[in-house]
Design a protein around this motif. Sequence first.
Motif, short mmCIF file in Angstrom:
data_model
loop_
_atom_site.label_atom_id
_atom_site.label_comp_id
_atom_site.label_asym_id
_atom_site.label_seq_id
_atom_site.Cartn_x
_atom_site.Cartn_y
_atom_site.Cartn_z
N GLY A 4 0.80 -1.22 0.00
CA GLY A 4 0.00 0.00 0.00
C GLY A 4 0.83 1.27 0.00
O GLY A 4 2.01 1.27 -0.36
N LYS A 5 0.19 2.35 0.45
CA LYS A 5 0.77 3.69 0.41
C LYS A 5 0.68 4.31 1.80
O LYS A 5 -0.36 4.24 2.45
CB LYS A 5 0.01 4.54 -0.61
CG LYS A 5 0.50 5.98 -0.75
CD LYS A 5 -0.22 6.68 -1.88
CE LYS A 5 -1.72 6.78 -1.62
NZ LYS A 5 -2.44 7.50 -2.70
N VAL A 6 1.77 4.89 2.25
CA VAL A 6 1.78 5.57 3.54
C VAL A 6 0.93 6.83 3.43
O VAL A 6 1.21 7.71 2.62
CB VAL A 6 3.22 5.93 3.98
CG1 VAL A 6 3.19 6.67 5.31
CG2 VAL A 6 4.08 4.68 4.09
N VAL A 7 -0.12 6.91 4.24
CA VAL A 7 -1.01 8.07 4.19
C VAL A 7 -0.95 8.91 5.45
O VAL A 7 -1.48 10.03 5.49
CB VAL A 7 -2.47 7.64 3.91
CG1 VAL A 7 -2.58 7.04 2.50
CG2 VAL A 7 -2.97 6.65 4.96
N ASP A 8 -0.32 8.40 6.49
CA ASP A 8 -0.20 9.19 7.73
C ASP A 8 0.91 8.61 8.60
O ASP A 8 1.06 7.39 8.67
CB ASP A 8 -1.52 9.20 8.51
CG ASP A 8 -1.51 10.20 9.65
OD1 ASP A 8 -0.93 11.28 9.49
OD2 ASP A 8 -2.07 9.88 10.72
N VAL A 9 1.70 9.49 9.22
CA VAL A 9 2.72 9.08 10.18
C VAL A 9 2.64 10.01 11.38
O VAL A 9 2.74 11.23 11.24
CB VAL A 9 4.15 9.14 9.59
CG1 VAL A 9 5.17 8.67 10.63
CG2 VAL A 9 4.26 8.30 8.33
N GLU A 10 2.41 9.43 12.55
CA GLU A 10 2.48 10.18 13.81
C GLU A 10 3.74 9.74 14.53
O GLU A 10 3.91 8.56 14.80
CB GLU A 10 1.25 9.90 14.67
CG GLU A 10 -0.07 10.30 14.05
CD GLU A 10 -1.25 9.94 14.93
OE1 GLU A 10 -1.03 9.76 16.15
OE2 GLU A 10 -2.37 9.81 14.39
N ARG A 11 4.61 10.70 14.83
CA ARG A 11 5.91 10.34 15.40
C ARG A 11 6.33 11.40 16.40
O ARG A 11 6.27 12.60 16.12
CB ARG A 11 6.93 10.22 14.26
CG ARG A 11 8.30 9.73 14.65
CD ARG A 11 9.12 9.40 13.41
NE ARG A 11 8.97 10.40 12.38
CZ ARG A 11 8.80 10.15 11.09
NH1 ARG A 11 8.75 8.91 10.66
NH2 ARG A 11 8.67 11.11 10.21
N LEU A 29 9.98 6.92 7.42
CA LEU A 29 8.64 6.84 6.86
C LEU A 29 8.13 8.22 6.45
O LEU A 29 8.24 9.18 7.22
CB LEU A 29 7.67 6.22 7.87
CG LEU A 29 7.80 4.71 8.11
CD1 LEU A 29 6.97 4.30 9.32
CD2 LEU A 29 7.36 3.94 6.87
N ARG A 30 7.57 8.32 5.24
CA ARG A 30 7.07 9.58 4.72
C ARG A 30 5.73 9.37 4.01
O ARG A 30 5.48 8.32 3.43
CB ARG A 30 8.06 10.19 3.73
CG ARG A 30 9.43 10.53 4.29
CD ARG A 30 9.39 11.72 5.24
NE ARG A 30 10.74 12.09 5.68
CZ ARG A 30 11.36 11.58 6.73
NH1 ARG A 30 10.75 10.65 7.45
NH2 ARG A 30 12.57 11.97 7.06
N TYR A 31 4.91 10.41 4.03
CA TYR A 31 3.63 10.38 3.32
C TYR A 31 3.87 10.10 1.83
O TYR A 31 4.76 10.67 1.21
CB TYR A 31 2.91 11.71 3.47
CG TYR A 31 1.62 11.79 2.67
CD1 TYR A 31 0.43 11.29 3.18
CD2 TYR A 31 1.62 12.35 1.39
CE1 TYR A 31 -0.74 11.35 2.44
CE2 TYR A 31 0.45 12.41 0.64
CZ TYR A 31 -0.72 11.91 1.18
OH TYR A 31 -1.87 11.96 0.44
N GLY A 32 3.08 9.20 1.29
CA GLY A 32 3.13 8.91 -0.13
C GLY A 32 4.03 7.77 -0.53
O GLY A 32 3.98 7.33 -1.69
#
Length: 366
Positions: free
Chosen positions: A249-256, A320-323
């Motif tokens: 899939g695709k990274v759509v959100d990262v909380e860090r 990890l990055r959006y998209g």
Amino acid sequence: MSWTLTAHDLPDLARGATLLGTGGGGDPYIGQMLVQQVLGDGEITILDPEEIADELFVIPTAQMGAPTVMVEKIPAGTEPLLALRTLEAHLGRTAEATMPIECGGINSMIPLIVAAESGLPVVDADGMGRAFPELSMETFAVYGVQGSPLALAGERGEKVIIDTGADNRQMESFARAVTIRLGGVGHIAEYAMTGADVRRTAVPRTLSMALNLGRAIRLAREQHRSPFTAIADTLAQTLYSHVRELHVGKVVDVERRTTEGFARGKATISNLDDTGVPVEINFQNENLVARRGDELLAIVPDLICIVDHETAEPITTEGLRYGQRVRVLGISTPDLMRSEAALETFGPQAFGLSDSFVPVEQLSGP
């Protein structure tokens, strides 16, 4: 069989160690550059754990702290050997070898820095079989080796000895507090042991496994073969024999966030077509649990690895990055990391998770 490692091996080792780091363990590229600078055209002797003498005196060395800090706070490179020498002076005994405490991330490289600077050999084994966020989460501790006394060194020559006796959790707590005061990163020497202890308590041949994994991924890409098949084929010959693709899939959100000396947060990964239920991965330095809604896909201590969906290049939690288009892999851990005592030390409840451990090979597929 013992073998020698050269600077030529470091990129492959770094790649494999990043995969085994399950998102954490620190950026091995930084460690790779530090080793390369010291090693030059030299070589490091890597000892097979089955061949070392029972009385060999081994002091593992490592870096501790939040991976997010390490991206900007580059080590001076002198700290690991200083930690080793400090512990040697405290114990009144000289190390005959060093060893990783974890095979993932930068901590696959820290003992190599020590070896390149000191001439010591490195034992091909470690105490986590992956990366974990806390010093007490070691197979060494599970099977009876005491972590204290611990020596901790900072980039400006600071030296601290921590001795909490048999209380490895208190050792972790004190060392974490000192590391925070040092700016979030420290270097340590701990879990001093004999060769007999290594064979009894360590996960064997994990450095060579990391090197073989990294090399297999590179060669598969160069030969236009599937790097994911290469990963599965390589691990099938090890104690980590089961690999499952959990999600694409695709990274759509990262909380860090960096708090209490750890990088904590979660990543949300949608399906490539943005339909269906996304996968959520929670991490504390390392990826701990992967879920699709209420469905458990994989959980610690099994490995949850996020990689590029085409090249299989591993991605750390701080990377990890959006998209990003990714694949999530679940990899089984060895039996000695799944015992009742091991799960008490680094299973789901040790991280405050309510889920019980279920081996990744027994969970339903995606």
